[in-house]
Design an enzyme around this catalytic site. Structure first.
Site, short mmCIF file in Angstrom:
data_model
loop_
_atom_site.label_atom_id
_atom_site.label_comp_id
_atom_site.label_asym_id
_atom_site.label_seq_id
_atom_site.Cartn_x
_atom_site.Cartn_y
_atom_site.Cartn_z
N LYS A 1 -10.06 -5.71 75.00
CA LYS A 1 -8.38 -5.87 74.60
C LYS A 1 -7.58 -6.23 75.58
O LYS A 1 -7.82 -5.87 76.74
CB LYS A 1 -8.14 -4.33 74.04
CG LYS A 1 -6.82 -4.23 73.56
CD LYS A 1 -6.44 -2.89 73.33
CE LYS A 1 -7.19 -2.36 71.90
NZ LYS A 1 -6.71 -1.03 71.74
N LYS B 1 -12.37 -5.53 65.81
CA LYS B 1 -11.30 -4.50 65.16
C LYS B 1 -10.00 -5.39 64.65
O LYS B 1 -9.45 -6.33 65.46
CB LYS B 1 -10.82 -3.73 66.31
CG LYS B 1 -11.96 -2.81 66.72
CD LYS B 1 -11.85 -2.15 68.12
CE LYS B 1 -10.35 -1.26 68.14
NZ LYS B 1 -10.16 -0.67 69.54
O1 LIG Z 1 -8.85 1.55 71.26
C1 LIG Z 1 -8.28 2.44 72.01
C2 LIG Z 1 -7.01 1.92 72.74
O2 LIG Z 1 -7.40 0.71 73.65
C3 LIG Z 1 -6.51 3.19 73.28
O3 LIG Z 1 -5.28 2.66 74.23
P1 LIG Z 1 -4.22 3.84 74.87
O4 LIG Z 1 -5.14 5.02 75.31
O5 LIG Z 1 -3.58 3.13 75.94
O6 LIG Z 1 -3.56 4.22 73.83
#
Ligand SMILES: O=C[C@H](O)COP(=O)(O)O
Length: 240
Positions: A38, A94
Protein backbone atom coordinates in the site's frame (compact mmCIF):
# COMPACT_ATOMS: atom_id res chain seq x y z
CA UNK A 1 -1.82 -19.59 -2.65
CA UNK A 2 -0.83 -19.58 1.04
CA UNK A 3 -3.71 -20.16 3.41
CA UNK A 4 -4.32 -17.55 6.09
CA UNK A 5 -6.69 -20.04 7.71
CA UNK A 6 -9.71 -17.79 7.38
CA UNK A 7 -12.50 -17.75 9.92
CA UNK A 8 -10.36 -19.17 12.73
CA UNK A 9 -11.37 -17.12 15.79
CA UNK A 10 -8.51 -18.32 18.02
CA UNK A 11 -5.69 -17.23 15.76
CA UNK A 12 -5.68 -13.58 14.69
CA UNK A 13 -2.72 -12.82 12.44
CA UNK A 14 -0.68 -9.66 12.01
CA UNK A 15 -1.06 -7.71 8.75
CA UNK A 16 1.54 -5.02 8.12
CA UNK A 17 1.19 -2.50 5.29
CA UNK A 18 4.45 -1.83 3.40
CA UNK A 19 5.37 0.46 0.55
CA UNK A 20 8.20 -1.47 -1.02
CA UNK A 21 10.38 -4.59 -0.98
CA UNK A 22 12.69 -3.24 1.75
CA UNK A 23 9.81 -2.70 4.16
CA UNK A 24 8.38 -6.08 3.18
CA UNK A 25 11.63 -7.70 4.28
CA UNK A 26 11.60 -5.72 7.54
CA UNK A 27 8.06 -6.89 8.28
CA UNK A 28 8.83 -10.46 7.30
CA UNK A 29 11.98 -10.69 9.43
CA UNK A 30 10.05 -9.32 12.42
CA UNK A 31 7.45 -12.05 12.05
CA UNK A 32 4.50 -10.45 10.23
CA UNK A 33 2.01 -12.99 8.92
CA UNK A 34 0.54 -10.95 6.09
CA UNK A 35 2.46 -8.38 4.03
CA UNK A 36 0.13 -5.76 2.56
CA UNK A 37 1.30 -3.54 -0.31
CA UNK A 38 0.00 0.00 0.00
CA UNK A 39 1.15 3.56 -0.64
CA UNK A 40 0.82 5.41 2.69
CA UNK A 41 1.23 8.75 0.93
CA UNK A 42 -2.09 8.27 -0.82
CA UNK A 43 -4.59 7.74 1.94
CA UNK A 44 -6.28 4.64 3.24
CA UNK A 45 -6.37 2.75 -0.07
CA UNK A 46 -3.50 4.20 -2.06
CA UNK A 47 -2.34 1.69 -4.66
CA UNK A 48 1.30 1.05 -5.47
CA UNK A 49 2.40 0.51 -9.06
CA UNK A 50 1.97 -3.13 -10.15
CA UNK A 51 5.76 -3.37 -10.69
CA UNK A 52 6.33 -2.44 -7.04
CA UNK A 53 3.77 -5.00 -5.89
CA UNK A 54 5.45 -7.62 -8.06
CA UNK A 55 8.80 -6.78 -6.41
CA UNK A 56 7.23 -7.08 -2.94
CA UNK A 57 5.74 -10.46 -3.82
CA UNK A 58 9.14 -11.60 -5.09
CA UNK A 59 10.86 -10.41 -1.90
CA UNK A 60 8.35 -12.23 0.30
CA UNK A 61 8.87 -15.34 -1.80
CA UNK A 62 5.95 -17.26 -0.35
CA UNK A 63 7.16 -16.88 3.25
CA UNK A 64 4.02 -14.90 4.21
CA UNK A 65 0.61 -14.21 2.76
CA UNK A 66 0.53 -11.10 0.58
CA UNK A 67 -2.13 -8.55 -0.26
CA UNK A 68 -2.25 -5.33 -2.27
CA UNK A 69 -4.59 -2.40 -2.47
CA UNK A 70 -6.01 -1.94 -5.98
CA UNK A 71 -7.08 1.66 -5.39
CA UNK A 72 -9.86 3.59 -3.78
CA UNK A 73 -12.33 3.39 -6.65
CA UNK A 74 -15.43 1.28 -6.38
CA UNK A 75 -17.75 -0.65 -8.65
CA UNK A 76 -16.93 -1.33 -12.25
CA UNK A 77 -14.25 1.39 -12.30
CA UNK A 78 -11.96 -0.71 -10.18
CA UNK A 79 -12.19 -3.89 -12.27
CA UNK A 80 -9.13 -3.21 -14.44
CA UNK A 81 -7.04 -2.34 -11.40
CA UNK A 82 -8.02 -5.62 -9.73
CA UNK A 83 -6.93 -7.56 -12.80
CA UNK A 84 -3.61 -5.69 -12.91
CA UNK A 85 -2.91 -6.45 -9.26
CA UNK A 86 -3.95 -10.09 -9.66
CA UNK A 87 -1.36 -10.44 -12.41
CA UNK A 88 1.44 -9.50 -9.99
CA UNK A 89 0.97 -12.80 -8.17
CA UNK A 90 -0.17 -11.19 -4.93
CA UNK A 91 -2.45 -13.48 -2.92
CA UNK A 92 -5.27 -11.05 -2.10
CA UNK A 93 -6.48 -7.76 -3.58
CA UNK A 94 -8.19 -5.14 -1.43
CA UNK A 95 -10.80 -2.70 -2.74
CA UNK A 96 -13.20 -0.24 -1.15
CA UNK A 97 -16.82 -1.30 -0.94
CA UNK A 98 -18.16 2.25 -0.84
CA UNK A 99 -21.56 2.68 -2.41
CA UNK A 100 -21.08 -0.10 -4.99
CA UNK A 101 -24.26 -2.03 -5.72
CA UNK A 102 -24.46 -5.83 -5.63
CA UNK A 103 -23.84 -6.25 -9.37
CA UNK A 104 -20.71 -4.09 -9.25
CA UNK A 105 -19.42 -6.01 -6.25
CA UNK A 106 -19.97 -9.32 -8.04
CA UNK A 107 -18.17 -8.03 -11.13
CA UNK A 108 -15.23 -6.89 -9.01
CA UNK A 109 -15.00 -10.24 -7.21
CA UNK A 110 -15.09 -12.10 -10.52
CA UNK A 111 -11.92 -10.32 -11.70
CA UNK A 112 -9.86 -12.35 -9.21
CA UNK A 113 -12.00 -15.21 -7.90
CA UNK A 114 -11.28 -16.12 -4.28
CA UNK A 115 -8.78 -13.29 -3.91
CA UNK A 116 -10.74 -10.05 -3.41
CA UNK A 117 -11.21 -8.46 0.01
CA UNK A 118 -13.75 -5.68 0.52
CA UNK A 119 -12.70 -2.76 2.73
CA UNK A 120 -15.34 -0.93 4.76
CA UNK A 121 -14.56 2.37 6.41
CA UNK A 122 -15.62 2.81 10.03
CA UNK A 123 -16.59 6.42 9.37
CA UNK A 124 -19.42 5.11 7.17
CA UNK A 125 -20.92 2.96 9.91
CA UNK A 126 -23.96 5.04 10.64
CA UNK A 127 -26.23 2.21 11.73
CA UNK A 128 -25.71 -0.68 14.12
CA UNK A 129 -26.17 -3.43 11.56
CA UNK A 130 -24.15 -1.78 8.79
CA UNK A 131 -20.91 -3.73 9.06
CA UNK A 132 -22.59 -7.09 9.57
CA UNK A 133 -24.97 -6.46 6.66
CA UNK A 134 -22.05 -5.39 4.44
CA UNK A 135 -20.28 -8.67 5.23
CA UNK A 136 -23.36 -10.55 4.08
CA UNK A 137 -23.40 -8.60 0.78
CA UNK A 138 -19.69 -9.27 0.21
CA UNK A 139 -20.11 -12.99 0.83
CA UNK A 140 -23.02 -13.13 -1.61
CA UNK A 141 -20.96 -11.26 -4.22
CA UNK A 142 -18.13 -13.80 -4.02
CA UNK A 143 -15.54 -11.92 -1.98
CA UNK A 144 -12.87 -13.84 -0.07
CA UNK A 145 -12.83 -11.49 2.88
CA UNK A 146 -13.92 -8.26 4.45
CA UNK A 147 -12.14 -5.79 6.65
CA UNK A 148 -12.95 -2.60 8.49
CA UNK A 149 -10.40 0.21 8.35
CA UNK A 150 -10.54 3.97 8.93
CA UNK A 151 -10.60 6.38 6.01
CA UNK A 152 -9.26 9.41 7.84
CA UNK A 153 -5.69 8.71 8.87
CA UNK A 154 -5.48 11.47 11.45
CA UNK A 155 -4.94 9.18 14.41
CA UNK A 156 -8.56 8.43 15.37
CA UNK A 157 -8.42 4.70 15.90
CA UNK A 158 -11.04 2.10 15.01
CA UNK A 159 -12.12 1.45 18.65
CA UNK A 160 -13.06 5.13 18.94
CA UNK A 161 -15.41 4.87 15.97
CA UNK A 162 -17.10 1.51 16.50
CA UNK A 163 -18.09 -0.37 19.63
CA UNK A 164 -16.79 -3.80 20.52
CA UNK A 165 -20.33 -5.11 20.03
CA UNK A 166 -20.47 -3.75 16.47
CA UNK A 167 -17.05 -5.15 15.64
CA UNK A 168 -17.88 -8.52 17.17
CA UNK A 169 -21.07 -8.68 15.10
CA UNK A 170 -19.06 -7.98 11.95
CA UNK A 171 -16.50 -10.68 12.75
CA UNK A 172 -19.23 -13.19 13.58
CA UNK A 173 -21.12 -12.47 10.36
CA UNK A 174 -17.93 -12.88 8.33
CA UNK A 175 -17.19 -16.18 10.02
CA UNK A 176 -20.73 -17.43 9.49
CA UNK A 177 -20.43 -16.78 5.75
CA UNK A 178 -16.90 -18.09 5.29
CA UNK A 179 -15.29 -14.69 4.83
CA UNK A 180 -11.87 -13.93 6.24
CA UNK A 181 -12.21 -10.89 8.52
CA UNK A 182 -9.81 -8.09 9.38
CA UNK A 183 -9.81 -5.06 11.65
CA UNK A 184 -7.56 -2.02 11.20
CA UNK A 185 -7.46 1.73 11.56
CA UNK A 186 -4.68 3.63 13.38
CA UNK A 187 -4.27 0.72 15.77
CA UNK A 188 -1.55 0.66 18.41
CA UNK A 189 -0.02 -2.13 20.44
CA UNK A 190 -2.45 -1.37 23.28
CA UNK A 191 -5.40 -2.24 21.03
CA UNK A 192 -4.21 -5.80 20.39
CA UNK A 193 -5.62 -7.64 23.45
CA UNK A 194 -9.17 -6.33 23.15
CA UNK A 195 -9.40 -6.62 19.35
CA UNK A 196 -7.78 -10.06 19.30
CA UNK A 197 -10.44 -11.15 21.75
CA UNK A 198 -13.10 -10.42 19.14
CA UNK A 199 -11.68 -13.23 17.01
CA UNK A 200 -10.88 -11.61 13.66
CA UNK A 201 -8.61 -13.48 11.27
CA UNK A 202 -6.15 -10.59 11.26
CA UNK A 203 -5.39 -7.16 12.71
CA UNK A 204 -3.91 -4.60 10.30
CA UNK A 205 -1.27 -1.99 11.10
CA UNK A 206 0.77 0.73 9.45
CA UNK A 207 1.18 3.96 11.47
CA UNK A 208 1.43 2.29 14.85
CA UNK A 209 4.43 0.28 13.65
CA UNK A 210 6.27 3.14 11.93
CA UNK A 211 8.87 5.50 13.36
CA UNK A 212 7.22 8.10 15.55
CA UNK A 213 3.85 6.44 15.03
CA UNK A 214 3.66 8.22 11.66
CA UNK A 215 2.41 6.03 8.81
CA UNK A 216 4.38 8.07 6.27
CA UNK A 217 7.65 7.32 8.03
CA UNK A 218 9.62 4.10 7.65
CA UNK A 219 8.35 0.86 9.08
CA UNK A 220 10.07 0.08 12.40
CA UNK A 221 11.09 -3.58 12.63
CA UNK A 222 11.32 -3.43 16.43
CA UNK A 223 7.72 -2.24 16.66
CA UNK A 224 6.58 -5.00 14.30
CA UNK A 225 8.34 -7.52 16.54
CA UNK A 226 6.55 -6.04 19.56
CA UNK A 227 3.22 -6.44 17.78
CA UNK A 228 4.07 -10.04 16.90
CA UNK A 229 4.87 -10.69 20.57
CA UNK A 230 1.65 -9.02 21.70
CA UNK A 231 -0.39 -11.15 19.31
CA UNK A 232 1.29 -14.30 20.61
CA UNK A 233 0.66 -13.27 24.21
CA UNK A 234 -2.99 -12.91 23.31
CA UNK A 235 -2.96 -16.40 21.85
CA UNK A 236 -1.53 -17.87 25.03
CA UNK A 237 -4.21 -16.08 27.03
CA UNK A 238 -6.89 -17.49 24.74
CA UNK A 239 -5.50 -20.97 25.11
CA UNK A 240 -5.36 -20.79 28.92
O1 LIG B 1 -4.57 -2.24 6.11
C1 LIG B 1 -4.23 -1.67 7.18
C2 LIG B 1 -3.82 -0.25 7.17
O2 LIG B 1 -2.72 -0.06 6.35
C3 LIG B 1 -3.66 0.31 8.51
O3 LIG B 1 -3.04 1.58 8.47
P1 LIG B 1 -2.98 2.46 9.78
O4 LIG B 1 -2.59 1.56 10.92
O5 LIG B 1 -1.96 3.51 9.52
O6 LIG B 1 -4.35 3.01 9.97
Amino acid sequence: MPDIEPTSPARPRLLVSVRGPDEALTALRAGADLIDAKDPERGALGALAPETVRAIVAEVGGRAVTSAVAGDGTGTGIAAAIAAMAATGVDFIKIAVGAADDAALAEAAARAPGRVIGVLFAEDGVTDGWAAHSALRLAAAGFAGAMIDTRGKSGIALPALMTATQLAAFVARCRAHGLMSGLAGSLGLADIPALSGLGPDYLGFRGGLCRGGNRREALDGARVAQAVAAMRTGLRADAA
